[in-house]
Each structure stands twice: as structure tokens, then as C-alpha cells.
Design a protein around this motif. Structure first.
Motif, PDB file in Angstrom:
ATOM      1  N   ILE B 260       1.194  -1.410   0.116  1.00  0.00           N
ATOM      2  CA  ILE B 260      -0.164  -0.171   0.172  1.00  0.00           C
ATOM      3  C   ILE B 260       1.384   1.370  -0.087  1.00  0.00           C
ATOM      4  O   ILE B 260       0.502   2.118  -0.989  1.00  0.00           O
ATOM      5  CB  ILE B 260      -0.903   0.216   1.553  1.00  0.00           C
ATOM      6  CG1 ILE B 260      -1.669  -1.111   1.404  1.00  0.00           C
ATOM      7  CG2 ILE B 260      -1.607   1.585   1.364  1.00  0.00           C
ATOM      8  CD1 ILE B 260      -3.308  -0.941   2.014  1.00  0.00           C
ATOM      9  N   HIS B 264       0.142   4.375  -3.039  1.00  0.00           N
ATOM     10  CA  HIS B 264      -0.062   5.737  -1.838  1.00  0.00           C
ATOM     11  C   HIS B 264       1.031   6.447  -1.877  1.00  0.00           C
ATOM     12  O   HIS B 264       0.520   7.951  -1.251  1.00  0.00           O
ATOM     13  CB  HIS B 264      -0.840   5.476  -0.886  1.00  0.00           C
ATOM     14  CG  HIS B 264      -2.477   4.685  -1.830  1.00  0.00           C
ATOM     15  ND1 HIS B 264      -3.244   5.371  -3.026  1.00  0.00           N
ATOM     16  CD2 HIS B 264      -3.190   4.260  -0.884  1.00  0.00           C
ATOM     17  CE1 HIS B 264      -3.842   4.318  -2.504  1.00  0.00           C
ATOM     18  NE2 HIS B 264      -3.950   3.311  -1.479  1.00  0.00           N
ATOM     19  N   ALA B 267       1.089   9.947  -3.789  1.00  0.00           N
ATOM     20  CA  ALA B 267      -0.013  10.541  -3.503  1.00  0.00           C
ATOM     21  C   ALA B 267      -0.439  11.052  -2.520  1.00  0.00           C
ATOM     22  O   ALA B 267      -1.188  12.371  -1.788  1.00  0.00           O
ATOM     23  CB  ALA B 267      -1.353   9.718  -3.972  1.00  0.00           C
ATOM     24  N   HIS B 268       0.070  10.783  -1.315  1.00  0.00           N
ATOM     25  CA  HIS B 268      -0.492  10.979   0.105  1.00  0.00           C
ATOM     26  C   HIS B 268       0.621  12.377   0.367  1.00  0.00           C
ATOM     27  O   HIS B 268       0.291  13.193   1.328  1.00  0.00           O
ATOM     28  CB  HIS B 268       0.348   9.985   1.482  1.00  0.00           C
ATOM     29  CG  HIS B 268       0.022  10.496   2.484  1.00  0.00           C
ATOM     30  ND1 HIS B 268      -0.859  11.172   3.632  1.00  0.00           N
ATOM     31  CD2 HIS B 268       1.644  10.406   3.722  1.00  0.00           C
ATOM     32  CE1 HIS B 268      -0.444  10.826   4.580  1.00  0.00           C
ATOM     33  NE2 HIS B 268       1.066  11.074   4.859  1.00  0.00           N
ATOM     34  N   HIS B 271      -0.929  15.090  -1.196  1.00  0.00           N
ATOM     35  CA  HIS B 271      -2.384  15.288  -0.400  1.00  0.00           C
ATOM     36  C   HIS B 271      -1.622  16.411   0.552  1.00  0.00           C
ATOM     37  O   HIS B 271      -2.545  17.221   0.745  1.00  0.00           O
ATOM     38  CB  HIS B 271      -2.429  13.959  -0.466  1.00  0.00           C
ATOM     39  CG  HIS B 271      -3.910  13.749   0.223  1.00  0.00           C
ATOM     40  ND1 HIS B 271      -5.138  14.496  -0.469  1.00  0.00           N
ATOM     41  CD2 HIS B 271      -4.898  14.289   1.170  1.00  0.00           C
ATOM     42  CE1 HIS B 271      -6.291  14.474  -0.001  1.00  0.00           C
ATOM     43  NE2 HIS B 271      -5.901  14.637   1.868  1.00  0.00           N
ATOM     44  N   SER B 388      -7.408  -0.462   0.414  1.00  0.00           N
ATOM     45  CA  SER B 388      -6.728   1.013   0.434  1.00  0.00           C
ATOM     46  C   SER B 388      -7.413   2.256  -0.154  1.00  0.00           C
ATOM     47  O   SER B 388      -7.666   3.478   0.134  1.00  0.00           O
ATOM     48  CB  SER B 388      -5.421   0.772   0.726  1.00  0.00           C
ATOM     49  OG  SER B 388      -4.756   1.223  -0.291  1.00  0.00           O
ATOM     50  N   GLY B 389      -7.231   1.722  -1.433  1.00  0.00           N
ATOM     51  CA  GLY B 389      -7.945   2.999  -2.490  1.00  0.00           C
ATOM     52  C   GLY B 389      -9.449   3.930  -2.099  1.00  0.00           C
ATOM     53  O   GLY B 389      -9.781   4.523  -2.185  1.00  0.00           O
ATOM     54  N   LYS B 392      -9.556   5.402   1.391  1.00  0.00           N
ATOM     55  CA  LYS B 392      -9.575   6.327   0.208  1.00  0.00           C
ATOM     56  C   LYS B 392     -11.043   7.087   0.012  1.00  0.00           C
ATOM     57  O   LYS B 392     -10.644   8.985   0.289  1.00  0.00           O
ATOM     58  CB  LYS B 392      -8.380   7.049  -0.242  1.00  0.00           C
ATOM     59  CG  LYS B 392      -7.290   8.412  -0.740  1.00  0.00           C
ATOM     60  CD  LYS B 392      -8.036   9.059  -1.471  1.00  0.00           C
ATOM     61  CE  LYS B 392      -7.503  10.446  -1.866  1.00  0.00           C
ATOM     62  NZ  LYS B 392      -8.127  11.207  -2.842  1.00  0.00           N
ATOM     63  N   TYR B 398      -5.235   9.368   3.008  1.00  0.00           N
ATOM     64  CA  TYR B 398      -5.011   8.551   2.864  1.00  0.00           C
ATOM     65  C   TYR B 398      -3.926   7.788   4.742  1.00  0.00           C
ATOM     66  O   TYR B 398      -3.912   6.942   5.029  1.00  0.00           O
ATOM     67  CB  TYR B 398      -4.023   8.754   2.339  1.00  0.00           C
ATOM     68  CG  TYR B 398      -3.638   9.042   1.298  1.00  0.00           C
ATOM     69  CD1 TYR B 398      -3.934   9.875   0.505  1.00  0.00           C
ATOM     70  CD2 TYR B 398      -4.379   7.750  -0.094  1.00  0.00           C
ATOM     71  CE1 TYR B 398      -3.727   9.997  -0.617  1.00  0.00           C
ATOM     72  CE2 TYR B 398      -4.090   7.035  -1.194  1.00  0.00           C
ATOM     73  CZ  TYR B 398      -4.355   9.388  -2.048  1.00  0.00           C
ATOM     74  OH  TYR B 398      -4.159   9.384  -3.426  1.00  0.00           O
ATOM     75  N   SER B 401      -6.174   4.341   5.336  1.00  0.00           N
ATOM     76  CA  SER B 401      -6.291   3.301   4.615  1.00  0.00           C
ATOM     77  C   SER B 401      -4.275   3.317   5.352  1.00  0.00           C
ATOM     78  O   SER B 401      -3.682   1.770   4.978  1.00  0.00           O
ATOM     79  CB  SER B 401      -5.622   4.197   3.015  1.00  0.00           C
ATOM     80  OG  SER B 401      -5.117   4.761   2.900  1.00  0.00           O
TER      81      SER B 401
END
Lengths: 321, 476
Positions: B260, B264, B267-268, B271, B388-389, B392, B398, B401
Motif C-alpha cells: 500500500i 499511495h 499521492a499522500h 496530498h 485502501s483506495g 481513501k 490516506y 488506509s
């Protein structure tokens, strides 16, 4: 007679007033009289609905601020510079305007301090030739605010060429934040631009236009299709252009490294098998893998067959004795 | 050290010959694992470059394109038992070479694709099958070649993944720029063919299990022999082995949480508000920590100071903790520190997760065990990422997740603690009929197996066979 007089005066009116006349067609006379009156008494075009204003606030001295403005059509624009937080708070400052670095004549004026602020404004009529960088500069404190007036610039331009192959198709795209009147695509040959006409060449080109983005699909690529492609966003004032470079390769190009690698693999595999096959077995205590004699292997193969174990004929199997 | 089967028709050789070398040619096999894992997992990790091109060329959504990797990974895990079964019959070498050929073939065919479906079939199914035939048998071979330094060997072999991620990213970018994605895929297919050479390097240490077994069949009719062959090939007897099943459940949980952050973390970071380059740097730092962790953990666990299952529990516990702490880090330096810890622990646990397997099921069955394990753990991988997606999308950030991923790892850790022989301070007892003594103090312990003995003793002597847990063994 009075009518004729009014008409001639109408020609001297600024463009905005004339436009107002066009709208109200029925009450033409009355409107003309009204506008004449307006233009005499109030020179400032505040009542004009088509003017835009842009204001920038700059704090402190020795500041350089840049503001970008997207101009889509010819218009009148009022640029204002507001200065605050000037040390010593002088009672007045001198400011002037420049276009593209050159001072504009008769633009220098004295700005009095009002409520801790200094305000410098100027109105500009912007046509295609008037696009550029307008700066208000305050002499004493070296503060400058620059307004960049330009058609919207197409960003996300790839600086590397797009690569494709003969016989394949490729999609070239341009996108803007604002929506232009229309999009046009050109192919550039040295210095000249040739418009891409989809109706003339329906088998080779497809153009897709959807508001603020456009896509040109070039089909049945050949090597002559390589070159620079220009997408042009047509605005009232001036088109905004961006170019994409296309390179068309033949299939031989990637085949060269591919065949080189395949040859390398074949050589490696052959070497590995040869080395293993022809190494004599070592009887010492080195804990290496097995080594075999060639003859042992042959006898093994025959025995394996009788055991019904499949042999992969393409490869030699090394079996531990 | 491995022992040769003693009841085969062939003459017995001197007892030193079938020994697990623990060095010598074994290091060549480690090198083969290095290149193979680079060309399988390193390649998969860097396919993102192509996805941008695919989205633009085919006009499909990013999600549709990301199915290519999902199918490829799923094939690699689901087809693993087939890879190990084939190795049990034909030997590792031809299987890995075939796998290398298939992986390359998939990419070569993909370069001619005219729709996304073609890519699913070629890059997904064909290459995925090829990867399955390459990866698991190669890992099993390394395990067969080493006893004392098994974890270090596996750790070193897996560093190929991390280093490849570094090298392949700019390389793929360059290939796509010069040759467009079609040409780049063609070149990558050629590169994947190097796995054929890797397979050629894996000299067999003994005859494949099933071959040895069937050689000694005297009278059995065809039907039961076929069934028993299938049973043998796929090592299905493991499905009733308590230790194996426990471990499989634990690994499934690990798998659910492990990938995961790879998906992610970028992206996290974006974010929270870091720039693209800062986010990319976080990933790079994690990658470096991952590589270091693999080697360090492999070397340390081979020292024998702590038993391997215990070490595994330590690393997975730390990993779960660091995962749960990732959302807490809001400052850039904090995120970097946590990512380093995460990377190190993730790398540290990988060689152990494989190397602990022979201790549970015995070296003779490790091939089949690996295959089945990959199959079972694929469930975790397939569930973990979409879950996890979905979390989110539900919660908008996130945090949940990451916490879910961390808790999966902690859960796996708890399941690991229920392994048989976990709570003892010494290694599990040795199989009885073996004549070899184990090295003292080695946690690898002499897992002497008679790979196939055809008397009534069960074919594999897993140390746990002495326990009251029932093991259905095929006895001939």
C-alpha cells in the motif's frame, strides 16, 4: 442639418460611445445626443460597461511585482497601482508608465498621498498591436509593478518531439484555460505555414475541437509527416500559437538495439552451456555445483528417455548423477 | 546441507557431492536471482512511464491502464504453483528459461498492440506467466544452494529490485522519448530475454523431485500415478500442514498491507502539500533504505543470534508501527524519517519471509511451498490495494488506509507468533534418519532432507513431522 451635424460628430466619438449607438437602433437620435453630452462632461469612461480594471497592491519600497493578464479581445483596460507601507510616508510621489521598457510620453504624474496609500491609474486601449508589458514605476522609491498583457499562452508544451512510426497514427493535442473562437492547425515547412484542411485530406487528418482543447490525429504516417505542427487558438484580438514537433521513425530503428540484445543473450546462453559441458568434474572439496563429463550426459539422456521423463529437446538438461 | 536420495537406481556418489554448496556456484545463482528480480519486479515498478503514454495513445482512463500491472502481478502470483510444479518435474533450469522467453515474448507482442485489450493479454497474461515461471523457481534454487547463509543470499538477490528501480526509471524514460512506447516495449522484450541466460546459470543440484520419485515406481496403474504425480508436483500435501497454513495466512496479511505505501506514498505526500520533487525524493529515500534493509537483515539473521521467526516478527511489527505513524508525520523531515524506517523494515522483512520457509516445511518441499504460498498470498495483494483506495475515497485522506495497512501487518505478525515451535528458544528438532549433524548454533539448522526416499518414511522430513500434527504423506 442638425442631423448631419450630429452624424459627423458621431464619427469623432470614442469607440465605446459609438457602440452604444449601434445597440439602441430605434432611439438613435436621442441616444447620440445623450452620448455627446456624456463624452463632454465626463471624460472618464467609468459608465462604460466594457472597460476592465486591474489593480495590484504593492507593499514597501524596492519591490517588483508582475501580474499576468489574459486578453482575449480588444478592450479598454484600466491598470491601477496601489502603494502602501512606504517608509517616511512622503506627501507625494512621482510615477510614470512604460510599455515594453520604453517610457510612455506624457504619462508622468504626481501622486498625492491618500490615507497612507499612493494610487496611480491609467487607462489603455488595447488592440493587437498594443499587447505587451505595461509598468507603472515610482521614481523615488524604485518600486515597479508590471502588467503582462498577452493572449492566453498554451502551456504544457513538450520540449521533446513526439515520436511515432510509419503506418501508425498519432494524436497531437493543445489545451488552454480559456475557450477561443476556434482552433486551427498548421504544418510548418521551413518558414511557411500550411493550413491543415481536413475536408481536403480526410484519410490523413482528423481534427477534434471541444471548447478549450483540440486534438489533431494524423493517420497513415509517413516520414514526410515529420516536422513542426502549430496549433493556433483564434481569439478576437490575435491568435495564440504553440508548436509540437513530430518525428516519424521506421520500424528498423528500435529493431537495431533489440537484435543486439537478442544476440547477446544467445551468445551468453551458448557460452554458459559450453562452459558447463566441457568442464571436467572436480573431485576436491570445493562446494561448487556439479560438473559433468559430456559422455555422462549422453548416457543420462538415454536413461531418461527410458524413464519416461520428458526431454525438452531445445535445451540440454543437466541432471545430477 | 542437502543429502542425496539414497534409494535411487543411480549409483550413489560421494556424500559431499549433493551438499548445498553454501558458496561457490551458489553465488552465481544469487547473481541470477539479482538479475531476474530486477527484470521482473524492478521492471514492473517502473512501468508507470508507459502508462502516461498509453492513456494518451488509447484514450483510456488511468484506472483502465493500471489494470495491466494488476493482471501481470496477479498472474505472477497465481501461476507460481505451476512454475514450481513444472520445476518439480522438469527441473528449475528449463522452466526459468521458458519463463524468460515468455516474459520477453509478451512485451514484444505488446509493442504491436492496437488496443488496450491486447496489452492486457500480452503484457498482463503472457508476461505475467513468464514472470511466474522465472521468479519462484529461482528463489527456491537459491534456497537450495545455501543453508548457512541463506538469508544473506536471498537478501542480496533481492537488492536487484531496488537497484533496478533506480536504473530503470531514467532508462525507460529515455527509451520512450527516443523510440516511443512501441519501440521501447520491443527493447524491453529483448532485455527480458536476459532471464533466459539467468535460467541457464541455475545448475541443478539434483534430479527434480518428481523425476526421482517416478523412477522408482514399480507397479502402479496409470490413473493413480497421474493423480499422485499432480499431488506431488504441486506439493498439495502442504495444504494439511499446520505450520504451512499458519504461515500462509500470516503472509497473506503481510501482503495486504505491504504494497500500500508503494502505491499511495507519493499521492499522500502531494496530498499533504509537498511538491512533486519532494514526494519523489521521499520515494527514492525509501528505496535506498529498502535495499540496505534487505542486505543488513539477511546478514544479521545469518549470524544466528536470534531465530528467524523472531526476527521476522520484530521487523513486521516495526513495519506495521511505522505504517501507522506515516499519517502522523506532517513535517517534511518527519515524513522522511518515517519513510526511511518504513523502507528499512520493508526491505528487512523480505528475505526473512522467504528464508524462514525451509524451517517450516523443510527444504525438500520448499519449491512447492513457495508456489502455493505465492498463490495464497496473492489474495492479500489483490484485496489490499483496492481496499485502501476505497478507504481513501470514503474518508478523503490516506490516513485510514495507512492505518489499515499497518494493522494488517500487525495482524500478520500475531499470526506468525502462533507458528509451531515459535516460542522455543532453539531451532526445531532435526529429522531423525538423517546422518548429518547440524551446525551448532545455526538457526538454519541442518534441514537435512532426504529429498525423495522411497521407503515408508515420508518423503520430506520436516522437523515438524515429529509433532502430533498430522501430515498426510504420500507413501509409496
Amino acid at each position: 442639418s442638425e442631423y448631419l451635424l450630429l452624424l459627423t460628430q458621431a464619427k469623432e466619438l470614442p469607440a465605446q460611445a459609438r457602440r452604444l449607438c449601434k445597440i439602441n437602433d430605434g432611439s438613435l437620435h436621442a441616444q447620440l445626443l445623450e452620448d455627446l453630452h456624456l463624452s463632454e462632461t465626463t471624460p472618464s469612461p467609468q459608465s462604460d460597461p466594457v472597460i476592465t480594471t486591474r489593480k495590484v497592491v504593492s507593499k514597501g519600497q524596492n519591490q517588483v511585482t508582475i501580474e499576468e493578464l489574459a486578453i482575449l479581445k480588444p478592450q479598454t483596460i484600466e491598470l491601477s497601482c496601489y502603494l502602501t507601507d512606504i517608509p517616511n510616508n512622503p506627501p507625494y510621489l512621482t510615477g510614470y508608465w512604460t510599455k515594453d521598457g520604453k517610457g510612455i510620453v506624457n504619462s508622468e504624474e504626481t501622486v498625492n498621498r491618500t490615507n497612507e496609500q499612493y494610487i496611480l491609474k491609467k487607462t489603455f486601449d488595447i488592440l493587437a498591436k498594443d499587447l505587451g508589458n505595461y509598468s507603472c514605476i515610482f521614481k523615488e522609491i524604485q518600486t515597479q509593478v508590471t502588467f503582462v498583457l498577452d493572449v492566453p499562452v498554451i502551456k504544457d508544451k513538450r520540449d521533446k518531439p513526439i515520436v511515432s512510426y510509419t503506418g501508425d497514427s498519432v494524436v497531437l493535442a493543445c489545451k488552454l484555460k480559456q475557450t477561443p473562437n476556434t482552433w486551427n492547425w498548421y504544418k510548418a515547412n521551413n518558414t511557411e505555414k500550411g493550413l491543415i484542411n481536413v475536408t481536403a485530406n480526410p484519410l490523413n487528418y482528423k481534427i477534434f475541437i471541444h471548447g478549450n482543447e483540440t486534438k489533431l490525429t494524423v493517420l497513415n504516417l509517413t516520414e514526410e509527416d515529420s516536422g513542426k505542427y502549430i496549433c493556433s487558438a483564434e481569439f478576437d484580438i490575435k491568435p495564440s500559437e504553440s508548436y509540437i514537433e513530430l518525428k516519424v521513425l521506421s520500424y528498423i530503428e528500435p529493431l537495431k538495439p533489440f537484435i543486439a540484445i537478442v544476440l547477446e543473450v544467445i551468445v551468453l546462453v551458448t557460452l554458459i552451456f559450453l562452459w558447463e559441458k566441457c568442464n571436467k568434474p572436480q573431485n576436491d572439496n570445493i562446494s561448487a555445483g556439479e560438473n559433468e563429463l559430456c559422455s555422462e550426459q549422453i548416457s543420462k539422456l538415454t536413461r531418461d528417455d527410458s524413464n519416461g521423463v520428458e526431454n525438452n529437446t531445445a535445451r540440454q538438461r543437466k541432471l545430477e548423477h | 546441507m542437502m543429502e542425496k536420495p539414497q534409494k535411487t537406481q543411480e549409483e550413489q556418489q560421494s556424500s559431499t557431492q549433493m551438499a548445498a554448496p553454501d558458496g561457490g556456484w551458489g553465488w552465481v545463482v544469487v547473481g541470477s536471482l539479482f538479475v531476474s528480480s530486477a527484470l521482473v519486479f524492478g521492471l514492473i515498478r517502473c512501468l508507470g512511464v508507459f502508462f502516461v503514454e498509453f492513456v494518451q495513445y488509447f484514450g483510456e482512463s488511468a484506472q483502465a491502464v493500471s489494470w495491466i500491472t494488476s493482471i501481470g502481478l496477479a498472474m505472477q502470483q497465481l501461476m507460481s504453483p505451476i512454475g514450481t510444479a513444472a520445476s518439480n518435474v522438469y527441473g528449475t533450469r528449463p522452466v526459468v528459461m521458458m519463463g524468460g522467453f515468455l516474459s520477453g515474448l509478451g512485451f514484444i507482442l505488446a509493442s504491436q498492440a492496437t488496443s488496450l485489450l491486447h496489452l492486457y493479454l500480452t503484457m498482463g497474461f503472457i508476461s505475467g506467466l513468464g514472470w511466474a515461471l522465472v521468479f519462484t523457481p529461482t528463489v527456491a534454487s537459491v534456497m537450495q544452494y545455501f543453508t548457512m547463509r541463506r538469508s544473506l543470499a536471498i537478501g542480496l538477490g533481492f537488492t536487484g529490485v531496488g537497484l533496478a528501480s533506480f536504473a530503470f526509471s531514467p532508462l525507460f524514460q529515455y527509451l520512450v522519448e527516443v523510440y516511443a512506447w512501441r519501440g521501447a516495449l520491443l527493447v524491453l522484450g529483448g532485455l527480458s530475454f536476459n532471464m533466459i541466460a539467468c535460467g541457464a546459470l541455475i545448475r541443478p543440484l539434483g534430479k527434480p523431485k518428481v523425476v526421482l520419485k517416478t523412477e522408482n515406481l514399480t507397479k502402479l496403474n496409470k490413473c493413480s500415478s497421474l493423480l499422485s504425480r499432480i499431488f506431488e508436483c504441486f506439493e498439495l500435501s502442504l495444504l494439511s500442514h499446520r505450520g504451512f497454513l499458519t504461515y500462509a495466512v500470516a503472509i497473506t496479511f503481510f501482503n495486504a498491507g505491504y504494497f500500500i505505501p508503494y502505491i499511495h506514498l507519493v499521492a499522500h505526500s502531494r496530498h499533504i502539500g509537498f511538491t512533486e520533487y519532494q514526494a519523489a525524493f521521499v520515494i527514492s529515500v525509501t528505496g535506498v533504505a529498502d535495499i540496505v534493509g534487505r542486505v543488513a537483515s539477511g546478514w544479521f539473521s545469518d549470524l544466528g543470534k536470534i531465530r528467524m521467526p523472531h526476527m521476522l516478527v520484530v521487523w513486521t511489527g516495526l513495519l506495521g508501527l511505522s505504517l501507522m505513524l506515516i499519517p502522523v508525520a506532517v513535517v517534511y523531515s518527519g515524513l522522511i524519517v518515517i519513510s526511511v524506517v518504513y523502507g528499512f523494515c520493508a526491505g528487512a522483512m523480505t528475505p526473512l519471509a522467504f528464508a524462514v520457509l525451509p524451517e517450516i516445511v523443510g527444504i525438500g518441499r520448499v519449491l512447492g511451498a513457495l508456489g502455493l504460498l505465492q498463490l495464497i498470498e496473492s489474495v492479500g495483494g489483490l484485496l489490499g490495494a483496492p481496499l485502501s483506495g476505497w478507504l481513501k475515497d470514503c474518508t478523503g485522506s490516506y490516513t485510514v488506509s495507512f492505518i489499515a495497512a499497518g494493522s494488517f501487518l500487525v495482524l500478520g505478525m500475531l499470526v506468525t507468533m502462533s507458528l509451531p515451535y515459535f516460542w522455543s528458544c532453539t531451532a526445531p528438532p532435526l529429522p531423525s534418519p538423517s546422518k548429518r549433524k547440524s551446525q551448532d548454533g545455526s538457526i538454519e539448522d541442518g534441514l537435512l532432507k532426504q529429498t525423495l526416499s522411497l521407503n515408508s518414511v515420508p518423503e520430506n522430513l520436516c522437523p515438524l513431522d515429529d509433532t502430533p500434527y498430522l501430515d498426510k504423506e504420500l507413501e509409496k
